[in-house]
Design an enzyme around this catalytic site. Structure first.
Site, PDB file in Angstrom:
ATOM      1  N   ARG A   1      -0.681  -8.880  13.675  1.00 31.78           N
ATOM      2  CA  ARG A   1      -1.201  -7.866  12.748  1.00 31.78           C
ATOM      3  C   ARG A   1      -2.048  -8.503  11.642  1.00 31.78           C
ATOM      4  NH1 ARG A   1       3.995  -5.322  10.807  1.00 31.78           N
ATOM      5  NH2 ARG A   1       2.723  -3.880   9.613  1.00 31.78           N
TER       6      ARG A   1
ATOM      7  N   ARG B   1      11.225  -6.645   5.199  1.00 28.16           N
ATOM      8  CA  ARG B   1      11.028  -5.226   4.852  1.00 28.16           C
ATOM      9  C   ARG B   1      12.013  -4.321   5.602  1.00 28.16           C
ATOM     10  NH1 ARG B   1       5.116  -2.575   5.081  1.00 28.16           N
ATOM     11  NH2 ARG B   1       5.204  -2.945   7.325  1.00 28.16           N
TER      12      ARG B   1
ATOM     13  N   ARG C   1      -9.528   1.277   9.005  1.00 30.12           N
ATOM     14  CA  ARG C   1      -9.153  -0.108   9.291  1.00 30.12           C
ATOM     15  C   ARG C   1     -10.242  -0.833  10.053  1.00 30.12           C
ATOM     16  NH1 ARG C   1      -3.167   0.830   9.072  1.00 30.12           N
ATOM     17  NH2 ARG C   1      -2.083  -1.126   9.388  1.00 30.12           N
TER      18      ARG C   1
ATOM     19  N   ARG D   1      11.240  -1.978  10.949  1.00 24.81           N
ATOM     20  CA  ARG D   1      10.220  -1.465  11.863  1.00 24.81           C
ATOM     21  C   ARG D   1      10.060  -2.408  13.049  1.00 24.81           C
ATOM     22  NH1 ARG D   1       4.975   0.090   8.267  1.00 24.81           N
ATOM     23  NH2 ARG D   1       4.014  -0.897  10.084  1.00 24.81           N
TER      24      ARG D   1
ATOM     25  N   LYS E   1       0.826  -1.216   0.000  1.00 23.03           N
ATOM     26  CA  LYS E   1       0.000   0.000   0.000  1.00 23.03           C
ATOM     27  C   LYS E   1       0.857   1.262   0.000  1.00 23.03           C
ATOM     28  CE  LYS E   1      -2.316  -0.786   3.853  1.00 23.03           C
ATOM     29  NZ  LYS E   1      -1.734  -2.076   4.237  1.00 23.03           N
TER      30      LYS E   1
END
Ligand code: AMP
Length: 206
Positions: free
Chosen positions: A164, A122, A88, A153, A13
């Site tokens: 998540r 990531r 969300r 992160r 995204k």
């Protein structure tokens, strides 16, 4: 144009939103980035948000909705917005209808088994916020675009990722049906290379 980017964590995204917002000339508003800035600046919102983020949970609706409402009232949103990571929950979506209803929703779809690898690998640039997979980096700590440091992160650790993804399926995935019923949903296969996904998104908006 008022646009929402929906999709699980790791669907791409943020990367796609950056390109599409530049193309459409509307501000890219990432609630995750807003919270990470608030955490770094140790604002009251940041202090509250951090414990939810670290646990892979959603920040309470009231906090997120107030933050987005304020952001959407800024002058650069006069011609539209691209919301990345908001709404969300159905409650957030209902609130957005009252603030400034979206014209279209892009749902970037990627199977769960691909997301885990994307998220654990990531890395994000501290300066330009570019996002890369570690397997594509010549130097694991250096941004290939601006040369600054890239980092992992806190919530991209395996334990938090599992939570998540669970939260996504329980709280956020119902928004697919919500926007489909409104005739605003554009489904995009996100399990392809970046350029193909980008072209598919723009084509779906024509
Ligand atoms: P993201 O960068 O979009 O993956 O967001 C990182 C984290 O920020 C999420 O796991 C949540 O803890 C929090 N967050 C971001 N956007 C929202 C939202 N719309 N509602 C609740 N929490 C959010």
């Amino acid at each position: 144009m008022k646009l929402i980017f929906l999709g699980p964590p790791g669907a791409g995204k943020g990367t796609q939103a950056a390109g599409v917002s530049a193309n459409l000339r509307v501000p890219h508003i990432s609630t995750g980035d807003m919270f990470r800035n608030a955490v770094n600046n140790k604002t009251p919102t940041g202090v509250e948000a951090k414990r939810y983020m670290d646990a892979g949970q959603l920040v309470p609706d009231s906090v997120v909705i107030a933050m987005v409402k304020e952001r959407l009232s800024e002058p650069d949103c006069a011609n539209g917005y691209l919301l990345d990571g908001f709404p969300r929950t159905v409650e957030q979506a209902e609130a957005l209808e009252g603030i400034s209803a979206p014209d279209a929703v892009i749902d970037i779809e990627v199977p769960d088994e691909r997301l885990f690898d994307r998220l654990t690998g990531r890395r994000v640039c501290k300066a330009c916020r570019g996002t890369y997979h570690i397997s594509k980096l010549a130097n694991e700590t250096v941004c290939p675009v601006c040369g600054n440091e890239v980092y992992q992160r806190d919530d991209d650790k395996p334990e938090t990722i599992t939570k998540r993804l669970q939260v996504y399926h329980e709280a956020t995935a119902p928004l697919i049906g919500y926007y489909e019923a409104k005739g605003k949903l554009n489904r995009i296969d996100g399990d392809r290379n970046l350029e193909d996904v980008f072209k598919a998104i723009l084509a779906s908006l024509e």
